[in-house]
Scaffold this active site. Structure first.
Site: not given
Ligand SMILES: *Cc1c(COP(=O)(O)O)cnc(C)c1O
Length: 403
Positions: A202
């Site tokens: 991210k």
């Molecule tokens: C990455 C993501 C999540 C989950 O996040 P994690 O930290 O991997 O649990 C939820 N929603 C979206 C749209 C994402 O891209």
């Protein structure tokens, strides 16, 4: 001479020379010396968890997005789950989610025995379509979840209007859009609740990590209890008061984020605006490079938003190509470009088919988009040469398969 020309134009998948030898990933973190120092400082301190770095990170993040509250949790999925629990989602409650998202958006509703209702997306932006949302609202609907796909905020004006008209909560799953904005308002302040992920892929990272932002202090208090087993005080608060007594009004989970992670988050947050700028520069280069490649359509970006470009997504015009997306995917991988597909529509997964009777045809726009989307690499550490490799590889593969 002629052989050289042929060597460079023969696709790697057909035995030609690849654009690059090593594979370029589609995303990845940036960790610098000061990030490492920030974590090391915490390791040398008294508090490894539930300490001052957690409060400091929460405060800094709330300031950054312009909300009163930010609640740090273990990951983005925990952020969604915490939101669903605190909003009181339970059996019989419907939560509208776009089908083109990471499965955790819908899974978090299932954790609390609610019903995820899949809505379709707009064909050009691939963002949650407010018209599809309107069609899905029933007397059981409690929450609308917007997902800022690729990093572009949804149409929050329209979603807010629907939420207000039907007395629903608006939640922004902003996991793609940390550092973006909509009509001048920062992502994180657009929903009643807004959830973030700090997974390494991210826009900023704490290893694993998540955050929920809101202006509702009562909800924030409940969320802090939920992430700490449902206990009404923290260990340190009790120590300060010289008391061992605590209460559990409602059971919670251990969804805490450590002080090491929060210190890393603080350090990363300072650099996030520059990183988003770099992501946008790379995206602008792709936009220019693909403007004359007629079989490649980058998803539409609206002028009223600043996309944080977690992903750079193109849609292939399959009518112009002699092969499908899968072959283009394989050919780009062979060229050394780590392309990806975001996402398989969530309602296609066997769990949802079996438990919620979701079928093909439920979200025709997302289903059609799924056949032709590809995610190209975009992350701040990419060099100019990396960016040009992606451009060359896409041009090479698409021109070879052009009808
Ligand atoms: C990455 C993501 C999540 C989950 O996040 P994690 O930290 O991997 O649990 C939820 N929603 C979206 C749209 C994402 O891209």
């Amino acid at each position: 001479m002629e052989t050289t020309v042929q060597d460079t134009t023969t696709l790697a998948i057909d035995g030609g020379a690849p654009v690059r030898e090593d594979t370029l990933a589609y995303g990845g973190q940036t960790i610098e010396e000061d990030d490492i120092e920030a974590v090391a400082d915490v390791l040398r301190s008294d508090y490894l968890t539930t300490g001052p770095a957690v409060d400091a990170f929460e405060k800094a993040f709330a300031d950054f997005v312009g909300t009163d509250e930010a609640v740090a949790v273990a990951n983005g999925t925990a952020a969604l789950h915490t939101a669903m629990r605190t909003l009181g989602i339970g059996p019989g409650d419907e939560v509208i989610v776009p089908t083109l998202t990471f499965a955790a958006t819908a899974n978090s509703v299932v954790f609390e025995d609610g019903t995820p209702v899949f809505a379709d997306v707009e064909p050009d932006t691939l963002l949650l379509d407010p018209e599809s949302v309107a069609e899905r609202i029933t007397e059981n609907t409690q929450v609308i979840v917007g997902v800022d796909y690729a990093g572009q905020p949804c149409r929050y004006d329209a979603l807010r209007e629907l939420a207000d008209a039907h007395d629903l909560t608006l939640l922004d799953d902003a996991c793609h859009a940390t550092g973006g904005s909509y009509k001048g308002e920062p992502v994180g302040s657009l929903g009643d609740l807004n959830t973030f992920s700090f997974h390494p892929v991210k826009n900023m990272t704490t290893g694993e990590g998540g955050m929920i932002t809101t202006d509702d202090s009562e909800l924030a208090r409940e969320m802090r209890e939920f992430r700490n087993h449902g206990i009404t005080s923290t260990h340190h608060e009790r120590a300060e008061q010289g008391s061992w007594v605590y209460e559990i009004p409602d059971v919670g989970y251990n969804y805490r984020l450590t002080d090491m992670q929060c210190a890393l988050g603080m350090s990363q947050l300072e650099k996030l605006p520059n990183w988003v700028e770099r992501r946008r520069e790379i995206a602008a280069r792709y936009d220019t490079a693909f403007a004359d490649v007629d079989a490649v359509e980058p998803i539409l970006m609206r002028e009223d938003s600043t996309c944080a470009y977690h992903l750079y997504v193109i849609q292939l015009d399959l009518n112009m190509l002699s092969v499908g997306r899968e072959k283009v995917f394989d050919a780009l991988q062979a060229e050394g470009i780590g392309v990806n597909v975001h996402y398989i529509p969530v309602h296609y997964h066997p769990f949802y088919r079996e438990n919620f009777d979701t079928e093909e045809g439920l979200c025709p726009v997302a289903e059609a988009a799924y056949e032709r989307i590809l995610t190209l690499p975009v992350f701040p550490r990419m060099t100019e040469a990396d960016v040009e490799d992606v451009v060359r590889a896409v041009r090479k593969v698409v021109s070879t398969y052009r009808r």
